[in-house]
Design a protein around this motif. Structure first.
Motif, PDB file in Angstrom:
ATOM      1  N   MET A 152      -6.489   1.852 -16.576  1.00 42.98           N
ATOM      2  CA  MET A 152      -5.784   1.946 -15.302  1.00 42.98           C
ATOM      3  C   MET A 152      -4.380   1.395 -15.488  1.00 42.98           C
ATOM      4  O   MET A 152      -4.183   0.374 -16.128  1.00 42.98           O
ATOM      5  CB  MET A 152      -6.530   1.163 -14.236  1.00 42.98           C
ATOM      6  CG  MET A 152      -5.730   0.989 -12.956  1.00 42.98           C
ATOM      7  SD  MET A 152      -6.694   0.400 -11.580  1.00 42.98           S
ATOM      8  CE  MET A 152      -7.245   1.966 -10.946  1.00 42.98           C
ATOM      9  N   GLU A 153      -3.427   2.078 -14.911  1.00 42.27           N
ATOM     10  CA  GLU A 153      -2.027   1.684 -14.987  1.00 42.27           C
ATOM     11  C   GLU A 153      -1.766   0.490 -14.058  1.00 42.27           C
ATOM     12  O   GLU A 153      -2.093   0.528 -12.873  1.00 42.27           O
ATOM     13  CB  GLU A 153      -1.148   2.850 -14.550  1.00 42.27           C
ATOM     14  CG  GLU A 153       0.325   2.593 -14.668  1.00 42.27           C
ATOM     15  CD  GLU A 153       0.888   3.099 -15.976  1.00 42.27           C
ATOM     16  OE1 GLU A 153       2.015   2.703 -16.278  1.00 42.27           O
ATOM     17  OE2 GLU A 153       0.218   3.862 -16.657  1.00 42.27           O
ATOM     18  N   CYS A 154      -1.239  -0.580 -14.637  1.00 41.90           N
ATOM     19  CA  CYS A 154      -0.879  -1.741 -13.830  1.00 41.90           C
ATOM     20  C   CYS A 154       0.341  -2.396 -14.453  1.00 41.90           C
ATOM     21  O   CYS A 154       0.661  -2.156 -15.614  1.00 41.90           O
ATOM     22  CB  CYS A 154      -2.028  -2.735 -13.722  1.00 41.90           C
ATOM     23  SG  CYS A 154      -2.417  -3.595 -15.242  1.00 41.90           S
ATOM     24  N   GLN A 155       1.020  -3.186 -13.662  1.00 44.02           N
ATOM     25  CA  GLN A 155       2.160  -3.959 -14.146  1.00 44.02           C
ATOM     26  C   GLN A 155       1.697  -5.403 -14.259  1.00 44.02           C
ATOM     27  O   GLN A 155       1.070  -5.938 -13.340  1.00 44.02           O
ATOM     28  CB  GLN A 155       3.330  -3.861 -13.153  1.00 44.02           C
ATOM     29  CG  GLN A 155       4.488  -4.756 -13.517  1.00 44.02           C
ATOM     30  CD  GLN A 155       5.459  -4.991 -12.360  1.00 44.02           C
ATOM     31  OE1 GLN A 155       5.211  -4.606 -11.240  1.00 44.02           O
ATOM     32  NE2 GLN A 155       6.547  -5.660 -12.665  1.00 44.02           N
ATOM     33  N   ILE A 156       1.988  -6.020 -15.388  1.00 46.13           N
ATOM     34  CA  ILE A 156       1.650  -7.432 -15.564  1.00 46.13           C
ATOM     35  C   ILE A 156       2.944  -8.217 -15.642  1.00 46.13           C
ATOM     36  O   ILE A 156       3.873  -7.831 -16.352  1.00 46.13           O
ATOM     37  CB  ILE A 156       0.792  -7.643 -16.816  1.00 46.13           C
ATOM     38  CG1 ILE A 156      -0.520  -6.886 -16.622  1.00 46.13           C
ATOM     39  CG2 ILE A 156       0.550  -9.140 -17.048  1.00 46.13           C
ATOM     40  CD1 ILE A 156      -1.459  -6.947 -17.767  1.00 46.13           C
ATOM     41  N   GLY A 202     -10.132  -2.115 -17.464  1.00 46.09           N
ATOM     42  CA  GLY A 202      -9.224  -2.529 -18.529  1.00 46.09           C
ATOM     43  C   GLY A 202      -8.117  -3.474 -18.107  1.00 46.09           C
ATOM     44  O   GLY A 202      -7.311  -3.883 -18.942  1.00 46.09           O
ATOM     45  N   ILE A 203      -8.069  -3.847 -16.847  1.00 42.60           N
ATOM     46  CA  ILE A 203      -6.999  -4.723 -16.362  1.00 42.60           C
ATOM     47  C   ILE A 203      -7.131  -6.127 -16.951  1.00 42.60           C
ATOM     48  O   ILE A 203      -6.148  -6.737 -17.358  1.00 42.60           O
ATOM     49  CB  ILE A 203      -6.963  -4.746 -14.821  1.00 42.60           C
ATOM     50  CG1 ILE A 203      -6.541  -3.355 -14.320  1.00 42.60           C
ATOM     51  CG2 ILE A 203      -6.020  -5.823 -14.304  1.00 42.60           C
ATOM     52  CD1 ILE A 203      -6.636  -3.169 -12.821  1.00 42.60           C
ATOM     53  N   GLY A 204      -8.352  -6.647 -17.012  1.00 35.68           N
ATOM     54  CA  GLY A 204      -8.563  -7.959 -17.598  1.00 35.68           C
ATOM     55  C   GLY A 204      -8.131  -7.988 -19.058  1.00 35.68           C
ATOM     56  O   GLY A 204      -7.496  -8.944 -19.510  1.00 35.68           O
ATOM     57  N   LYS A 205      -8.417  -6.941 -19.791  1.00 37.39           N
ATOM     58  CA  LYS A 205      -8.008  -6.870 -21.202  1.00 37.39           C
ATOM     59  C   LYS A 205      -6.490  -6.817 -21.318  1.00 37.39           C
ATOM     60  O   LYS A 205      -5.914  -7.456 -22.203  1.00 37.39           O
ATOM     61  CB  LYS A 205      -8.648  -5.667 -21.883  1.00 37.39           C
ATOM     62  CG  LYS A 205     -10.128  -5.865 -22.088  1.00 37.39           C
ATOM     63  CD  LYS A 205     -10.768  -4.752 -22.877  1.00 37.39           C
ATOM     64  CE  LYS A 205     -12.261  -5.019 -22.918  1.00 37.39           C
ATOM     65  NZ  LYS A 205     -12.875  -4.807 -24.188  1.00 37.39           N
TER      66      LYS A 205
END
Length: 151
Positions: A1-5, A91-94
């Motif tokens: 999933m596409e997210c900005q960190i 997959g955000i946690g990774k």
């Protein structure tokens, strides 16, 4: 999933608190009794998050301008990795852990520790962490794990 960190700001404290408490209530509640969850919730109030942000490097994952996950680095210890239940398994946690590992390497850390919940143990194993020992805080079991970064 596409997210900005990105690094968290004080404006994120309330959202971080909500994500953390939601994850505790919906995910961790499978492995811990209600008294433990209630005690942990108190540790992640908005005010407590503000205090933690002064002591640690806190990161957030953002999807559509909404904070959906958080993780922090406190010296050589990974802390408070929580993903909103509806975003878990994507997959955000990774992705957050990749950023945590990069920050640790930038700080010349060779070894990271994490006090894992029962709920998150398999996640950390998938990231290369190994169990060191169990610790008990009353009826709360924590699995202390470590990972060598620079080999």
């Amino acid at each position: 999933m596409e997210c900005q960190i990105r690094r968290a700001t004080s404006l994120d404290a309330e959202a971080i608190s909500e994500v953390t408490i939601n994850a505790l209530r919906k995910s961790s509640a499978q492995d811990y009794p209600p008294e433990v969850i209630a005690r942990l919730e108190h540790n992640f109030s908005t005010q407590a998050i503000h205090r933690l942000m002064m002591q640690r490097q806190v990161f957030v994952a953002v999807v559509d301008e909404q904070v959906v996950a958080t993780a922090s680095l406190d010296g050589a210890v990974v802390r408070s990795v929580f993903v909103e239940p509806g975003y878990q398994g994507k997959g955000i946690g990774k992705q957050l852990m990749v950023v945590i590992h990069a920050a640790a390497i930038d700080a010349s850390l060779e070894l990271l520790h994490v006090p894992s919940s029962i709920t998150a143990e398999t996640f950390y194993v998938s990231m290369g962490y190994q169990k060191v020992r169990d610790e008990f805080f009353g009826d709360e079991r924590t699995i202390v794990m470590c990972k060598r970064l620079l080999e």
